[in-house]
Design a protein around this motif. Structure first.
Motif, PDB file in Angstrom:
ATOM      1  N   LEU A  90       0.817  -1.214   0.000  1.00  0.00           N
ATOM      2  CA  LEU A  90       0.000   0.000   0.000  1.00  0.00           C
ATOM      3  C   LEU A  90       0.847   1.260   0.000  1.00  0.00           C
ATOM      4  O   LEU A  90       1.912   1.301   0.622  1.00  0.00           O
ATOM      5  CB  LEU A  90      -0.915   0.028   1.225  1.00  0.00           C
ATOM      6  CG  LEU A  90      -1.974  -1.054   1.334  1.00  0.00           C
ATOM      7  CD1 LEU A  90      -2.707  -0.933   2.665  1.00  0.00           C
ATOM      8  CD2 LEU A  90      -2.936  -0.987   0.170  1.00  0.00           C
ATOM      9  N   GLN A 130      -2.098   3.450   3.584  1.00  0.00           N
ATOM     10  CA  GLN A 130      -1.919   2.531   4.708  1.00  0.00           C
ATOM     11  C   GLN A 130      -2.196   3.241   6.032  1.00  0.00           C
ATOM     12  O   GLN A 130      -2.940   2.743   6.869  1.00  0.00           O
ATOM     13  CB  GLN A 130      -0.497   1.972   4.710  1.00  0.00           C
ATOM     14  CG  GLN A 130      -0.235   1.074   5.893  1.00  0.00           C
ATOM     15  CD  GLN A 130       1.242   0.787   6.089  1.00  0.00           C
ATOM     16  OE1 GLN A 130       2.083   1.182   5.308  1.00  0.00           O
ATOM     17  NE2 GLN A 130       1.547   0.100   7.150  1.00  0.00           N
ATOM     18  N   ILE A 152      -5.549  -1.299  -4.658  1.00  0.00           N
ATOM     19  CA  ILE A 152      -5.790  -2.444  -3.784  1.00  0.00           C
ATOM     20  C   ILE A 152      -6.403  -3.581  -4.594  1.00  0.00           C
ATOM     21  O   ILE A 152      -6.102  -4.750  -4.361  1.00  0.00           O
ATOM     22  CB  ILE A 152      -6.687  -2.042  -2.594  1.00  0.00           C
ATOM     23  CG1 ILE A 152      -5.944  -1.030  -1.721  1.00  0.00           C
ATOM     24  CG2 ILE A 152      -7.116  -3.268  -1.789  1.00  0.00           C
ATOM     25  CD1 ILE A 152      -6.788  -0.394  -0.636  1.00  0.00           C
TER      26      ILE A 152
END
Length: 125
Positions: free
Chosen positions: A28, A33, A53
């Protein structure tokens, strides 16, 4: 498009297990994140695609299965030893961190139980 994605451990009042933490760090964007881990907020499929993602949003399970099979066939055509070597180059450091933590902290981490250690070991290979 009913999916939701998130890292909700903070909302559940638990620390992150090392395996998902290291995978999140490795995959990420640091800002995404931080936002997901610190707030526990969920995001929908469009945001998940925008944040890299997920690769695709399918209208239904049949479309998703078709896409997945097409991608799997394309990967199966690649030279397998080279693919494995490159995958190790990309993921080796993260896998090593997870293995080291699992070995060193198994007794101190509530996430590392007789059930979770074999499951994580199976997942990371």
């Amino acid at each position: 498009m009913k999916s939701k994605f998130g890292l909700a451990e903070v909302q559940a009042g638990v620390d992150f297990p090392i395996a998902p933490l290291e995978i999140a760090r490795a995959t990420l964007n640091p800002n995404i994140q931080r936002r997901l881990m610190m707030t526990g907020q969920t995001i929908g499929p469009i945001a998940a695609r925008n944040f890299n993602i997920v690769d695709i949003i399918a209208d239904d399970a049949e479309d998703l299965l078709g896409y997945a099979l097409k991608e799997a066939r394309a990967l199966a055509e690649l030279p397998s030893e080279t693919y494995a070597a490159i995958k190790q180059q990309l993921r080796g450091e993260t896998i090593a961190k997870i293995r080291t933590a699992m070995e060193a902290e198994a007794e101190d981490q509530p996430w590392f139980t007789a059930e979770t250690v074999p499951a994580m070991t199976k997942i990371i290979g």
